[in-house]
Design a protein around this motif. Sequence first.
Motif, PDB file in Angstrom:
ATOM      1  N   ALA A 229       0.835  -1.210   0.000  1.00  0.00           N
ATOM      2  CA  ALA A 229       0.000   0.000   0.000  1.00  0.00           C
ATOM      3  C   ALA A 229       0.868   1.259   0.000  1.00  0.00           C
ATOM      4  CB  ALA A 229      -0.917  -0.014   1.224  1.00  0.00           C
ATOM      5  N   MET A 230       1.911   1.219   0.771  1.00  0.00           N
ATOM      6  CA  MET A 230       2.766   2.406   0.857  1.00  0.00           C
ATOM      7  C   MET A 230       3.499   2.647  -0.460  1.00  0.00           C
ATOM      8  SD  MET A 230       5.463   3.427   3.822  1.00  0.00           S
ATOM      9  CE  MET A 230       6.248   5.039   3.801  1.00  0.00           C
ATOM     10  N   ILE A 231       4.053   1.578  -1.015  1.00  0.00           N
ATOM     11  CA  ILE A 231       4.755   1.708  -2.296  1.00  0.00           C
ATOM     12  C   ILE A 231       3.793   2.187  -3.381  1.00  0.00           C
ATOM     13  CG2 ILE A 231       5.872   0.393  -4.137  1.00  0.00           C
ATOM     14  CD1 ILE A 231       7.763   0.855  -1.880  1.00  0.00           C
ATOM     15  N   SER A 232       2.625   1.593  -3.402  1.00  0.00           N
ATOM     16  CA  SER A 232       1.650   1.964  -4.440  1.00  0.00           C
ATOM     17  C   SER A 232       1.245   3.425  -4.302  1.00  0.00           C
ATOM     18  CB  SER A 232       0.385   1.102  -4.322  1.00  0.00           C
ATOM     19  OG  SER A 232       0.746  -0.252  -4.255  1.00  0.00           O
ATOM     20  N   TYR A 233       1.020   3.812  -3.060  1.00  0.00           N
ATOM     21  CA  TYR A 233       0.566   5.180  -2.841  1.00  0.00           C
ATOM     22  C   TYR A 233       1.586   6.171  -3.387  1.00  0.00           C
ATOM     23  CZ  TYR A 233      -0.620   9.569  -0.606  1.00  0.00           C
ATOM     24  OH  TYR A 233      -0.932  10.871  -0.401  1.00  0.00           O
ATOM     25  N   TYR A 234       2.830   5.997  -2.990  1.00  0.00           N
ATOM     26  CA  TYR A 234       3.829   6.979  -3.416  1.00  0.00           C
ATOM     27  C   TYR A 234       4.228   6.816  -4.877  1.00  0.00           C
ATOM     28  CZ  TYR A 234       4.167   8.823   1.275  1.00  0.00           C
ATOM     29  OH  TYR A 234       3.880   9.442   2.464  1.00  0.00           O
TER      30      TYR A 234
ATOM     31  N   GLY B 268      11.030  17.554   5.204  1.00  0.00           N
ATOM     32  CA  GLY B 268      11.014  18.322   3.969  1.00  0.00           C
ATOM     33  C   GLY B 268      11.877  17.739   2.862  1.00  0.00           C
ATOM     34  N   LYS B 269      12.523  16.656   3.141  1.00  0.00           N
ATOM     35  CA  LYS B 269      13.395  16.058   2.136  1.00  0.00           C
ATOM     36  C   LYS B 269      12.688  14.873   1.486  1.00  0.00           C
ATOM     37  CE  LYS B 269      18.301  15.243   1.739  1.00  0.00           C
ATOM     38  NZ  LYS B 269      19.260  14.231   2.168  1.00  0.00           N
ATOM     39  N   THR B 270      12.768  14.811   0.185  1.00  0.00           N
ATOM     40  CA  THR B 270      12.139  13.701  -0.525  1.00  0.00           C
ATOM     41  C   THR B 270      12.840  12.388  -0.193  1.00  0.00           C
ATOM     42  OG1 THR B 270      11.421  15.095  -2.332  1.00  0.00           O
ATOM     43  CG2 THR B 270      11.649  12.743  -2.797  1.00  0.00           C
ATOM     44  N   VAL B 271      12.017  11.410   0.125  1.00  0.00           N
ATOM     45  CA  VAL B 271      12.551  10.101   0.490  1.00  0.00           C
ATOM     46  C   VAL B 271      12.147   9.096  -0.595  1.00  0.00           C
ATOM     47  CG1 VAL B 271      12.385   8.235   2.172  1.00  0.00           C
ATOM     48  CG2 VAL B 271      12.452  10.605   2.947  1.00  0.00           C
ATOM     49  N   TYR B 272      13.096   8.344  -1.066  1.00  0.00           N
ATOM     50  CA  TYR B 272      12.811   7.335  -2.101  1.00  0.00           C
ATOM     51  C   TYR B 272      12.595   5.979  -1.449  1.00  0.00           C
ATOM     52  CZ  TYR B 272      14.546  11.111  -4.969  1.00  0.00           C
ATOM     53  OH  TYR B 272      14.722  12.334  -5.560  1.00  0.00           O
ATOM     54  N   LEU B 273      11.545   5.328  -1.921  1.00  0.00           N
ATOM     55  CA  LEU B 273      11.121   4.064  -1.313  1.00  0.00           C
ATOM     56  C   LEU B 273      11.213   2.927  -2.309  1.00  0.00           C
ATOM     57  CD1 LEU B 273       7.629   5.213  -0.001  1.00  0.00           C
ATOM     58  CD2 LEU B 273       9.605   4.781   1.437  1.00  0.00           C
ATOM     59  N   GLN B 274      11.544   1.769  -1.821  1.00  0.00           N
ATOM     60  CA  GLN B 274      11.400   0.567  -2.644  1.00  0.00           C
ATOM     61  C   GLN B 274      11.339  -0.644  -1.705  1.00  0.00           C
ATOM     62  OE1 GLN B 274      16.136   0.673  -3.539  1.00  0.00           O
ATOM     63  NE2 GLN B 274      14.810  -0.045  -5.183  1.00  0.00           N
ATOM     64  N   TYR B 275      10.922  -1.739  -2.250  1.00  0.00           N
ATOM     65  CA  TYR B 275      10.923  -2.954  -1.452  1.00  0.00           C
ATOM     66  C   TYR B 275      12.357  -3.320  -1.132  1.00  0.00           C
ATOM     67  CZ  TYR B 275       6.116  -3.430  -3.024  1.00  0.00           C
ATOM     68  OH  TYR B 275       4.804  -3.205  -3.291  1.00  0.00           O
ATOM     69  N   SER B 276      12.563  -3.712   0.077  1.00  0.00           N
ATOM     70  CA  SER B 276      13.883  -4.202   0.440  1.00  0.00           C
ATOM     71  C   SER B 276      14.099  -5.567  -0.188  1.00  0.00           C
ATOM     72  CB  SER B 276      14.006  -4.309   1.951  1.00  0.00           C
ATOM     73  OG  SER B 276      15.207  -4.965   2.293  1.00  0.00           O
ATOM     74  N   ASN B 277      15.350  -5.906  -0.367  1.00  0.00           N
ATOM     75  CA  ASN B 277      15.616  -7.239  -0.882  1.00  0.00           C
ATOM     76  C   ASN B 277      15.696  -8.271   0.240  1.00  0.00           C
ATOM     77  OD1 ASN B 277      18.115  -6.661   0.215  1.00  0.00           O
ATOM     78  ND2 ASN B 277      19.019  -6.155  -1.768  1.00  0.00           N
ATOM     79  N   ARG B 278      15.323  -7.840   1.420  1.00  0.00           N
ATOM     80  CA  ARG B 278      15.199  -8.822   2.508  1.00  0.00           C
ATOM     81  C   ARG B 278      13.764  -8.827   3.021  1.00  0.00           C
ATOM     82  NH1 ARG B 278      20.718  -8.570   5.978  1.00  0.00           N
ATOM     83  NH2 ARG B 278      22.120  -7.922   4.298  1.00  0.00           N
TER      84      ARG B 278
ATOM     85  N   SER C  16       2.150   6.648  -7.218  1.00  0.00           N
ATOM     86  CA  SER C  16       1.238   7.459  -8.021  1.00  0.00           C
ATOM     87  C   SER C  16       0.958   8.818  -7.398  1.00  0.00           C
ATOM     88  CB  SER C  16      -0.087   6.705  -8.218  1.00  0.00           C
ATOM     89  OG  SER C  16      -0.623   6.401  -6.939  1.00  0.00           O
ATOM     90  N   SER C  17       1.528   9.069  -6.244  1.00  0.00           N
ATOM     91  CA  SER C  17       1.251  10.343  -5.578  1.00  0.00           C
ATOM     92  C   SER C  17       2.032  11.479  -6.235  1.00  0.00           C
ATOM     93  CB  SER C  17       1.646  10.242  -4.108  1.00  0.00           C
ATOM     94  OG  SER C  17       1.682  11.524  -3.532  1.00  0.00           O
ATOM     95  N   SER C  18       1.414  12.634  -6.250  1.00  0.00           N
ATOM     96  CA  SER C  18       2.151  13.797  -6.743  1.00  0.00           C
ATOM     97  C   SER C  18       3.101  14.318  -5.675  1.00  0.00           C
ATOM     98  CB  SER C  18       1.173  14.900  -7.163  1.00  0.00           C
ATOM     99  OG  SER C  18       0.300  15.189  -6.082  1.00  0.00           O
ATOM    100  N   GLU C  19       2.749  14.050  -4.418  1.00  0.00           N
ATOM    101  CA  GLU C  19       3.627  14.451  -3.318  1.00  0.00           C
ATOM    102  C   GLU C  19       4.525  13.287  -2.950  1.00  0.00           C
ATOM    103  OE1 GLU C  19       3.956  17.372  -1.517  1.00  0.00           O
ATOM    104  OE2 GLU C  19       2.826  18.202  -3.209  1.00  0.00           O
ATOM    105  N   PRO C  20       5.818  13.469  -3.031  1.00  0.00           N
ATOM    106  CA  PRO C  20       6.704  12.373  -2.638  1.00  0.00           C
ATOM    107  C   PRO C  20       6.694  12.181  -1.123  1.00  0.00           C
ATOM    108  CG  PRO C  20       7.987  14.333  -3.092  1.00  0.00           C
ATOM    109  CD  PRO C  20       6.557  14.670  -3.418  1.00  0.00           C
ATOM    110  N   ALA C  21       7.123  11.020  -0.718  1.00  0.00           N
ATOM    111  CA  ALA C  21       7.333  10.805   0.713  1.00  0.00           C
ATOM    112  C   ALA C  21       8.426  11.759   1.181  1.00  0.00           C
ATOM    113  CB  ALA C  21       7.746   9.360   0.972  1.00  0.00           C
ATOM    114  N   GLN C  22       8.213  12.328   2.343  1.00  0.00           N
ATOM    115  CA  GLN C  22       9.179  13.305   2.835  1.00  0.00           C
ATOM    116  C   GLN C  22       9.481  13.088   4.311  1.00  0.00           C
ATOM    117  OE1 GLN C  22       7.535  17.190   2.003  1.00  0.00           O
ATOM    118  NE2 GLN C  22       8.628  17.275   0.039  1.00  0.00           N
ATOM    119  N   VAL C  23      10.697  13.373   4.671  1.00  0.00           N
ATOM    120  CA  VAL C  23      11.083  13.476   6.080  1.00  0.00           C
ATOM    121  C   VAL C  23      11.829  14.786   6.226  1.00  0.00           C
ATOM    122  CG1 VAL C  23      12.573  12.561   7.899  1.00  0.00           C
ATOM    123  CG2 VAL C  23      11.164  11.004   6.548  1.00  0.00           C
TER     124      VAL C  23
END
Length: 440
Positions: free
Chosen positions: A70-75, A86-96, A77-84
Motif C-alpha cells: 500500500a505504501m509503495i503503491s501510494y507513493y 522536507g526532504k524527498t525520500v525514495y522508497l522501494q521494497y527491500s531485498n530482505r 502514483s502520488s504527486s507528493e513524494p514521501a518526505q522526512v
Amino acid sequence: MSSVSSQPQFRLTQPPSKVLHLRNLPWECTEEELVELGKPFGKVVNTKCNVGPNRNQAFIEFSDLNQAIAMISYYASSSEPAQVRGKTVYLQYSNRQEIVNNKTTADVGGNVLLVTIEGADARLVSIDVLHLVFSAFGFVHKITTFEKTAGFQALVQFSDAETASSAKNALDGRNIPSYLLPEHLGPCTLRITYSAHTDLSVKFQSHRSRDYTNANLPVAPSAIDANGMFSVGLDGKKLEPESNVLLASIENMQYAVTLDVLHMVFSSFGPVQKIAMFDKNGGLQALIQYPDVQTAVVAKEALEGHCIYDGGFCKLHLSYSRHSDLSIKVNNDRSRTTQFQHCNDEPPAFNSGQQPVATHGGPPGSHSMPAQMNNNNPYLPLEPCRLKMGHGMMQDASHGGLPHAPAMPLQTWSYAIARPPLSYINLFSHSRISRSGECY
DNA sequence: AGCACA
C-alpha cells in the motif's frame, strides 16, 4: 562464499517485501519519524535508520506485506513524494524479508559508549574536551581513556542508555569541533559504538580517567603534573601550581555576570590585566589574569566560595589556570585586555567602575561601587565588593528614598537561565555542520 | 539516490 553477495545488487523490479528500503533521508532522521511515515499504511513493527555509509538510508518493516504494498503503491502514483523533514525520500521494497538484528528502540545499547578518536592528533585530545563534548547530551558520570591497537579510545558513561544513544546518534562519525581543540590539532573524528560496560571503575581522578560523580576520589599522583589542558579537577584543591591567572567557575548563576562585574570584583585585589569569559559545561567560566602570582593567590583566597551577589547567587569557585598569559585578540563583551601600554595610566576605555547596580542608580555615595575598588589594595575585604542584589526592592526607604533613580533589579536582566547547556549543541542538531564534521 | 548486521 555462497552468500547472497553473488546476486546483482540492483534489480529493475523488486519483489514485494514487508520491509521497505528508504534512501535520501536526512542525516538526523529518527526511528520515530520512520514510524510516522509508515503509520498511515499499516503497523510498523520495526525500523532501522542511519543505515549506509552516509547514514541516510533506512528500513521500515510492516506487520503485513499488503501494508508495504500500500505504501509503495501510494507513493508510486502520488504527486507528493514521501518526505522526512522536507526532504524527498525514495522508497522501494527491500531485498530482505525482515529487518534483522534491530534492537527495539529502547534497548538499543547500554549507558556506556566506546569512543574511538581518529586522526593524527587523536591522542592529544584531552579528557576535558571529551567531557565537554559528551556533556552536551546529559550528565557524564565517568570517562576512562586508553590506547589500544584501535588507537585512542574512551569509555563514556552516562546515567542511562537513552542519553548514551542520543549522544551516539549525534556524534558518531562527526569531528570534534575545531574550536574545542588546540589550534594546531588536525581533525579528530569520533567513532562510537556501545560498550558492554554498565559501570566503569575509576580509581583515581587523572588525565586518563575521571569520575564526575565522586568529588572525593583521590587524585592520581601522575595527574598533578599532567600536561593535560585545564586540570580543573572536581576536588580542585591544591592540585594546580599557583599561577597569576585564575580560572573562575560560577555556580548558581541566577543573575547576569558580565565582564564588567567580574572585572570589578577581581580588581579589588590588584590590576586585572586580561579577562575572558566563556561557557563551559553549561556554566560560565572566566580566566582572570593578574600581573603576578601573589595577587592571584590573595584574590583566590579571598574570593573562593564567595558569591558575587547576596543570597548565594553566582558563587565563585577559583582555581589556578595553567596559563600565564592569556591570548586575547579582540575586546568585546566576552574578553578584554585591560593591560596598559604605558604604566601609571588609567585603564583604557573599559570602565571597570561601571557595574550594574551603580549604573542603574545606586544611592549616591552609599553602596554604588566606589572608585577605590580599582585600587590595588590586595587586602580589601570581600564584603564591600559584593554587588547588592536588590530583589527589586532597592528603592526601599532604608536606602534613603531615591526618587528618580531606582536601582534596576537584576532579575529584570535578560540573562537566559534556561538556555541550552552548550551553544554548540545546536550546531550538532542542525545542519550547520557538515557530515564529515567541521562546523562552519 | 540504490540494501544493514559482525
